[in-house]
Motif scaffolding. Structure first.
Motif, PDB file in Angstrom:
ATOM      1  N   ALA A  63      -0.422   3.593  12.353  1.00  0.00           N
ATOM      2  CA  ALA A  63      -1.061   3.777  11.050  1.00  0.00           C
ATOM      3  C   ALA A  63      -0.353   2.962   9.975  1.00  0.00           C
ATOM      4  N   ILE A  64       0.983   2.928  10.037  1.00  0.00           N
ATOM      5  CA  ILE A  64       1.746   2.119   9.084  1.00  0.00           C
ATOM      6  C   ILE A  64       1.399   0.652   9.250  1.00  0.00           C
ATOM      7  N   ALA A  65       1.353   0.206  10.502  1.00  0.00           N
ATOM      8  CA  ALA A  65       1.062  -1.201  10.772  1.00  0.00           C
ATOM      9  C   ALA A  65      -0.324  -1.583  10.276  1.00  0.00           C
ATOM     10  N   ARG A  66      -1.307  -0.732  10.537  1.00  0.00           N
ATOM     11  CA  ARG A  66      -2.675  -1.070  10.127  1.00  0.00           C
ATOM     12  C   ARG A  66      -2.775  -1.217   8.615  1.00  0.00           C
ATOM     13  N   ARG A  67      -2.189  -0.287   7.876  1.00  0.00           N
ATOM     14  CA  ARG A  67      -2.317  -0.333   6.425  1.00  0.00           C
ATOM     15  C   ARG A  67      -1.490  -1.482   5.833  1.00  0.00           C
ATOM     16  N   ALA A  68      -0.226  -1.594   6.254  1.00  0.00           N
ATOM     17  CA  ALA A  68       0.662  -2.581   5.644  1.00  0.00           C
ATOM     18  C   ALA A  68       0.320  -4.008   6.086  1.00  0.00           C
ATOM     19  N   LEU A  69       0.118  -4.205   7.386  1.00  0.00           N
ATOM     20  CA  LEU A  69      -0.227  -5.539   7.859  1.00  0.00           C
ATOM     21  C   LEU A  69      -1.595  -5.966   7.355  1.00  0.00           C
ATOM     22  N   SER A 106       4.551   5.443  18.285  1.00  0.00           N
ATOM     23  CA  SER A 106       3.114   5.434  18.036  1.00  0.00           C
ATOM     24  C   SER A 106       2.354   6.085  19.174  1.00  0.00           C
ATOM     25  N   ALA A 107       2.803   5.873  20.405  1.00  0.00           N
ATOM     26  CA  ALA A 107       2.106   6.452  21.549  1.00  0.00           C
ATOM     27  C   ALA A 107       2.265   7.971  21.573  1.00  0.00           C
ATOM     28  N   ARG A 108       3.454   8.451  21.151  1.00  0.00           N
ATOM     29  CA  ARG A 108       3.662   9.894  21.108  1.00  0.00           C
ATOM     30  C   ARG A 108       2.985  10.529  19.903  1.00  0.00           C
ATOM     31  N   LYS A 109       2.505   9.664  18.994  1.00  0.00           N
ATOM     32  CA  LYS A 109       1.841  10.127  17.774  1.00  0.00           C
ATOM     33  C   LYS A 109       2.750  11.027  16.942  1.00  0.00           C
ATOM     34  N   ARG A 110       4.020  10.624  16.891  1.00  0.00           N
ATOM     35  CA  ARG A 110       4.967  11.333  16.036  1.00  0.00           C
ATOM     36  C   ARG A 110       5.211  10.507  14.773  1.00  0.00           C
ATOM     37  N   PRO A 111       5.587  11.142  13.685  1.00  0.00           N
ATOM     38  CA  PRO A 111       5.926  10.371  12.494  1.00  0.00           C
ATOM     39  C   PRO A 111       6.998   9.338  12.808  1.00  0.00           C
ATOM     40  N   ALA A 112       6.862   8.150  12.236  1.00  0.00           N
ATOM     41  CA  ALA A 112       7.696   7.017  12.617  1.00  0.00           C
ATOM     42  C   ALA A 112       8.865   6.789  11.672  1.00  0.00           C
ATOM     43  N   GLN A 113       9.090   7.661  10.696  1.00  0.00           N
ATOM     44  CA  GLN A 113      10.079   7.396   9.653  1.00  0.00           C
ATOM     45  C   GLN A 113      11.466   7.100  10.225  1.00  0.00           C
ATOM     46  N   PRO A 162       0.824  -1.211   0.000  1.00  0.00           N
ATOM     47  CA  PRO A 162       0.000   0.000   0.000  1.00  0.00           C
ATOM     48  C   PRO A 162       0.854   1.255   0.000  1.00  0.00           C
ATOM     49  N   GLN A 163       0.239   2.357  -0.350  1.00  0.00           N
ATOM     50  CA  GLN A 163       0.917   3.645  -0.291  1.00  0.00           C
ATOM     51  C   GLN A 163       0.961   4.112   1.165  1.00  0.00           C
ATOM     52  N   LEU A 164       2.152   4.393   1.646  1.00  0.00           N
ATOM     53  CA  LEU A 164       2.344   4.855   3.019  1.00  0.00           C
ATOM     54  C   LEU A 164       2.822   6.303   2.991  1.00  0.00           C
ATOM     55  N   SER A 165       2.683   6.959   4.124  1.00  0.00           N
ATOM     56  CA  SER A 165       3.120   8.352   4.238  1.00  0.00           C
ATOM     57  C   SER A 165       4.247   8.458   5.258  1.00  0.00           C
ATOM     58  N   ARG A 166       5.207   9.317   4.958  1.00  0.00           N
ATOM     59  CA  ARG A 166       6.306   9.554   5.899  1.00  0.00           C
ATOM     60  C   ARG A 166       5.818  10.200   7.190  1.00  0.00           C
TER      61      ARG A 166
END
Length: 520
Positions: free
Chosen positions: A241-247, A398-405, A231-235
């Motif tokens: 959010a990455i886990a939900r879409r990709a997994l 994820s808990a801090r809700k910061r971008p995970a890149q 899937p298309q992911l965002s930086r």
């Protein structure tokens, strides 16, 4: 009778569950199991015949907008009720779907598009370009048995069992599935009831709607394997959010191929189902530290199924890929050796058929459906409609809700470093197959992770995807040759042939270890 205009936007929330019916002749037995399930046995059941025609343009304009338009006849032909329904896209990678739905009665067997003025239809059909080309595409014809279930938490759910066919362009495919539609209460209530049903009835989470299967039927005569579609992911996304879409995409690849496996023998279905599961497990291991507050459900109940699928895949590979390349070298015009080879081919074909039956029997175990439902529920808690804020004590990205890149880059680099060490270890002269296998597993994990996370990674790590894939293929060939010799011995193949295959496997492994270790 005048067509009735649709009311305000309605969001349909439901879970789809396929019954693992390997033989359409067994459908009646599966229906009886559902009817007798403790969660439904004492409730009133309503039966009705449902016939639907789905419409689209020759270019499939509605499909391209992820919409479906149908005209449905409910009840007997002599006293029918006609319903027109427009559905719009929702979640497409999960058995739990949330879609816009606009449904209304119409006077008869003809579309009444003017009654869709309060729906998205005017935007879909600007200038009437779509409506001018609409034509029937495929039909569904099934018996529906429905139950209304009220639970202690106040939720209300309609359970529908559909048994019949989807037909398109002279082809048809069976339908045998449950739909649990939420009438009142939280979406989690759907999973609670689904798990109650799964205790006594084997089920498979099903993401594909009847419309999607109808379109697929238009394009092919047999189920085709579902391959990886990262899937298309965002930086800017969080780990959750990455886990939900990709997994979610990986789990869909796994379950969709399991569903096709019930009725088709294509070896690629087994292969792609296993690829989906390995991709899922690999990415989960990479992301796990940031999702410690959401542990993966116990998947022990899937182990027998996965083992059977592994055994079937080994046989498929030996029969169709590994051994054909060595046939001429072994036979060399010798009649006795030709008989040896033919005998092994026959043994492998028989064993393959036995394992295919075993896989389908494993799919029909209720414990498998319960485990798959638990994983579906878990995915929805990551960043979906069931997601809850993580505990405040969590300090992960994820808990801090910061971008995970940045965090993802660090995790991927560590995996690449581990693979480089493993490849140098595999290059030793005295290396064993266990060491090669461990290097192959790491190469797979890096390949799958970099493939789906490419947009988050620097160019150097993106290129490691290609190198990891090359090493995976080289190490996999060595493993497949070794496995072919093991299978030949287990099946009782002639001794000279078994020794020949062992020699080929050893020679290939020696050549592999002489190659310089390359950085992934």
């Amino acid at each position: 009778m005048q067509a009735t205009a649709p009311s305000a936007t309605f969001i349909e929330i439901e879970i789809k569950l396929a019954l693992p019916v390997a033989d359409p002749a067994d459908m009646a037995d599966w229906v009886e199991r559902v009817v007798k399930a403790p969660a439904l046995a004492r409730r009133k059941a309503v039966r009705q015949q449902v016939y639907s025609v789905y419409y689209d343009t020759p270019e499939q304009a509605l499909r391209s907008q992820r919409a479906a338009l149908r005209l449905r006849r409910v009840g007997p032909p002599e006293q029918p009720q006609w319903l027109q329904t427009l559905k719009t896209a929702g979640h497409s990678d999960s058995a739990l779907s949330q879609r816009g739905e606009w449904e209304m009665p119409v006077p008869g067997p003809a579309l009444a598009l003017e009654s869709l003025h309060d729906s998205p239809w005017p935007q879909m059909d600007r200038g009437g370009a779509v409506s001018a080309k609409l034509q029937p595409c495929f039909v569904t014809d099934f018996e529906r048995i429905t139950w209304h279930v009220k639970q202690r938490d106040g939720s209300a759910i309609e359970v529908a069992l559909d048994v019949g066919t989807i037909s398109a362009d002279g082809r048809s495919t069976p339908v045998c599935e449950l739909e649990l539609e939420l009438l009142a209460g939280p979406p989690s209530a759907l999973f609670a009831l689904a798990q109650r049903l799964a205790r006594s009835v084997a089920v498979l989470p099903l993401a594909a709607s009847k419309a999607q299967r109808g379109y697929a039927l238009l394009q092919a005569t047999a189920p085709s394997a579902v391959r990886a579609h990262p899937p298309q992911l965002s930086r800017r996304w969080t780990v959750a959010a990455i886990a939900r879409r990709a997994l979610g995409e990986m789990f869909l690849q796994f379950t969709a191929n399991l569903h096709h496996l019930q009725n088709a023998d294509d070896p690629e279905l087994v292969h792609q189902a296993r690829v989906g599961w390995r991709r899922f497990r690999s990415l989960w291991r990479l992301l796990r530290p940031a999702l410690a507050h959401l542990p993966l459900p116990d998947g022990q109940a899937l182990k027998p199924l996965l083992e059977r699928m592994g055994a079937l895949r080994d046989l498929d590979v030996a029969l169709t890929q590994t051994l054909p390349a060595w046939a001429d070298l072994y036979v060399q015009g010798d009649a006795a050796r030709a008989q040896h080879w033919q005998a092994l081919q026959a043994l492998l074909a028989q064993a393959t058929q036995r394992e295919r039956v075993a896989v389908r029997q494993a799919l029909a175990q209720p414990a498998v459906g319960q485990a798959l439902l638990a994983l579906t529920h878990w995915l929805e808690t990551l960043d979906g409609p069931l997601a809850a804020p993580p505990p405040q004590v969590q300090l992960q990205a994820s808990a801090r809700k910061r971008p995970a890149q940045r965090w993802v880059r660090g995790r991927t680099q560590r995996l690449a470093d581990r693979l480089e060490v493993a490849l140098h270890e595999a290059a030793r002269a005295d290396v064993d197959m266990g060491t090669l296998h461990r290097a192959r597993i790491l190469a797979k994990r890096l390949r799958y992770s970099t493939e789906v996370l490419a947009v988050l990674l620097p160019g150097r790590l993106q290129r490691s995807h290609t190198a990891a894939g090359q090493w995976q293929e080289r190490l996999g060939t060595a493993r497949d040759l070794a496995q072919a010799s093991v299978l030949a011995a287990q099946l009782g193949a002639p001794a000279p042939l078994v020794e020949f295959l062992r020699g080929v496997a050893v020679g290939h492994a020696q050549v592999l270890t002489l190659a310089p270790a390359a950085s992934a």
